[in-house]
Enzyme design. Structure first.
Site, PDB file in Angstrom:
ATOM      1  N   LYS A 181       6.190  -7.630 -50.085  1.00 49.71           N
ATOM      2  CA  LYS A 181       6.316  -7.349 -51.517  1.00 49.71           C
ATOM      3  C   LYS A 181       5.346  -6.242 -51.897  1.00 49.71           C
ATOM      4  CE  LYS A 181       6.885  -9.523 -56.012  1.00 49.71           C
ATOM      5  NZ  LYS A 181       7.063 -10.815 -56.720  1.00 49.71           N
ATOM      6  N   SER A 187      -0.217  -8.004 -55.477  1.00 50.45           N
ATOM      7  CA  SER A 187      -0.641  -8.564 -56.759  1.00 50.45           C
ATOM      8  C   SER A 187      -1.888  -7.827 -57.246  1.00 50.45           C
ATOM      9  CB  SER A 187      -0.956 -10.055 -56.624  1.00 50.45           C
ATOM     10  OG  SER A 187      -1.585 -10.529 -57.810  1.00 50.45           O
ATOM     11  N   ASN A 217       0.230 -11.172 -66.919  1.00 50.23           N
ATOM     12  CA  ASN A 217      -0.403 -12.324 -66.283  1.00 50.23           C
ATOM     13  C   ASN A 217      -1.550 -11.872 -65.389  1.00 50.23           C
ATOM     14  OD1 ASN A 217      -0.181 -13.215 -63.227  1.00 50.23           O
ATOM     15  ND2 ASN A 217       1.635 -11.938 -63.649  1.00 50.23           N
ATOM     16  N   PHE A 268      -3.038 -16.370 -58.277  1.00 52.93           N
ATOM     17  CA  PHE A 268      -2.584 -17.227 -57.164  1.00 52.93           C
ATOM     18  C   PHE A 268      -3.048 -18.678 -57.331  1.00 52.93           C
ATOM     19  CE2 PHE A 268      -2.451 -13.528 -53.814  1.00 52.93           C
ATOM     20  CZ  PHE A 268      -1.381 -12.965 -54.487  1.00 52.93           C
ATOM     21  N   ASN A 286      -4.010  -9.112 -59.234  1.00 57.94           N
ATOM     22  CA  ASN A 286      -4.925 -10.126 -59.763  1.00 57.94           C
ATOM     23  C   ASN A 286      -5.840 -10.763 -58.727  1.00 57.94           C
ATOM     24  OD1 ASN A 286      -3.775  -9.831 -62.379  1.00 57.94           O
ATOM     25  ND2 ASN A 286      -2.043 -11.076 -61.710  1.00 57.94           N
ATOM     26  N   THR A 287      -5.764 -10.304 -57.474  1.00 57.98           N
ATOM     27  CA  THR A 287      -6.705 -10.714 -56.439  1.00 57.98           C
ATOM     28  C   THR A 287      -7.450  -9.464 -55.992  1.00 57.98           C
ATOM     29  OG1 THR A 287      -5.350 -12.565 -55.668  1.00 57.98           O
ATOM     30  CG2 THR A 287      -6.945 -11.661 -54.112  1.00 57.98           C
ATOM     31  N   ASN A 321       6.357  -5.752 -57.449  1.00 55.44           N
ATOM     32  CA  ASN A 321       5.455  -6.661 -58.139  1.00 55.44           C
ATOM     33  C   ASN A 321       5.212  -6.139 -59.560  1.00 55.44           C
ATOM     34  OD1 ASN A 321       3.437  -8.736 -58.515  1.00 55.44           O
ATOM     35  ND2 ASN A 321       3.032  -8.661 -56.313  1.00 55.44           N
TER      36      ASN A 321
END
Length: 371
Positions: A231, A169, A105, A109, A171-172, A260
């Protein structure tokens, strides 16, 4: 019967369809029968009905918390929630790797924003512990990152049983830089300052308020506020983990969520996985690495920092290995996607049987036993 239909859809569309079906109560006939009792499971001042929760990312906007509880989960972590609403990254951004029982993925967010989600959770007739996972808005400059987290924290504070700070994460952009000691320490100290202030002005909660998610925690009569967890990424070295554990301990953090998703792509059966692009990999390929991180964090924290183990839990044996490595609680997402509505019941029932077979009277006795 449901799985071939759902897996025939685009992964994100299937997820949205499943969430909507649950919201409408179509999963009610699949409610889990009672599982064997695990006894009292108390972690960071909260009491959990069972050790298995839903990881952040599944119910991003807190719309099916009670439906998930009815399927047998002991807690649900909503989010990741950002202060301002945001659409996330361009689609397609969620992919199944069926040969690997995995997902990739790069959702970014996507969520309704802290104010909307807080209002939704405020109205919830909650049937389980509800955590809220918070992150940074994508368009926030580095120098404004801490302020952005603090605003989100303040907005969801009163509706969360515990709060997880997502600094991992992939993805940021540059989010994982927050795991560096100097950045992490600044962020955690500011959040703890707000935690103390908001807890003080809240004063003691009434039993009625407490049933809506408020929590009282006492140490020699002192009120400690909301439990705060961090996390972390699986893509860190042991020395980095040691620094993260030290920072969390010195800042008074209540626990660590490990781990994560990973940016690694080693050993996958899926061909030409590079065509799917960037994103975090979850599921079975993450099982061992996640367990190794849990074990390392457990050793560095000297069993003083509760760990929520997440990453590649598909069977009760997977769950037990996480606990034996040092996890006090568990979370699942990808295993739930592949396992279906009976997943939580199957894991909890199987885990209770394993504990009994191996002579553990409680989960607490098993935590860290492999170490």
């Amino acid at each position: 019967m449901m799985r071939p239909v759902m897996f025939g859809l685009d992964a994100e569309r299937a997820h949205e369809t499943g969430i909507e079906a649950m919201r409408l109560g179509l999963a009610s006939p699949l409610a889990a029968p009672p599982t064997e009792s695990f006894g009292e499971i108390e972690r960071f001042g909260l009491k959990f009905a069972n050790p298995l929760g839903v990881a952040a990312g599944f119910d991003k906007n807190g719309v099916v918390v009670d439906r998930l509880a009815s399927l047998g989960f002991g807690f649900v972590e909503v989010g990741t929630v950002t202060y301002k609403p945001q659409p996330g990254n361009p689609k397609p951004r969620l992919f199944r790797l069926q040969d690997d029982e995995a997902l990739i993925n790069r959702l970014g967010f996507n969520n309704d924003g802290a104010a909307v989600i807080a209002e939704r959770l405020k109205k919830l007739d909650r049937r389980c512990i509800v955590g809220v996972n918070i992150g940074r808005n994508k368009d926030v400059l580095n120098e404004d990152t801490v302020a952005n987290y603090v605003k989100c924290f303040e907005t969801i504070f009163h509706v969360a049983d515990y709060i997880t700070i997502n600094v991992s994460s992939p993805n940021t952009p540059q989010l994982r830089d927050l795991q560096l000691p100097e950045n992490l320490s600044e962020l955690l100290r500011k959040l703890q300052e707000r935690n103390s202030v908001l807890s003080a002005v809240s004063d003691w909660l009434s039993p009625e308020s407490e049933s809506k998610g408020g929590v009282r925690r006492h140490v020699s009569g002192a009120y400690l506020g909301k439990p705060l967890l961090v996390k972390i990424s699986p893509d860190v070295t042991d020395s980095q983990l040691e620094q993260i554990v030290y920072t969390c301990t010195t800042c008074g953090i209540d626990g660590i969520v490990a781990t994560n998703t990973t940016i690694a792509r080693d050993g996958l059966a899926t061909k030409d996985v590079e065509r799917l692009g960037t994103g975090g990999l979850s599921g079975k390929p993450l099982t061992k690495r996640s367990t190794d991180v849990i074990s390392t964090v457990y050793r560095y924290s000297k069993d003083k920092l509760p760990i929520i183990g997440v990453g590649g839990i598909f069977t009760a044996e997977d769950a037990f290995e996480k606990i034996a490595a040092g996890a006090s609680l568990l979370q699942a997402y990808t295993g739930f996607v592949y396992g279906g509505p009976s997943f939580a019941h199957d894991i909890n029932t199987g885990l209770a049987a394993i504990l009994k077979e191996r002579g553990f009277r409680t989960i607490d006795e098993a935590v860290g036993s492999a170490n």
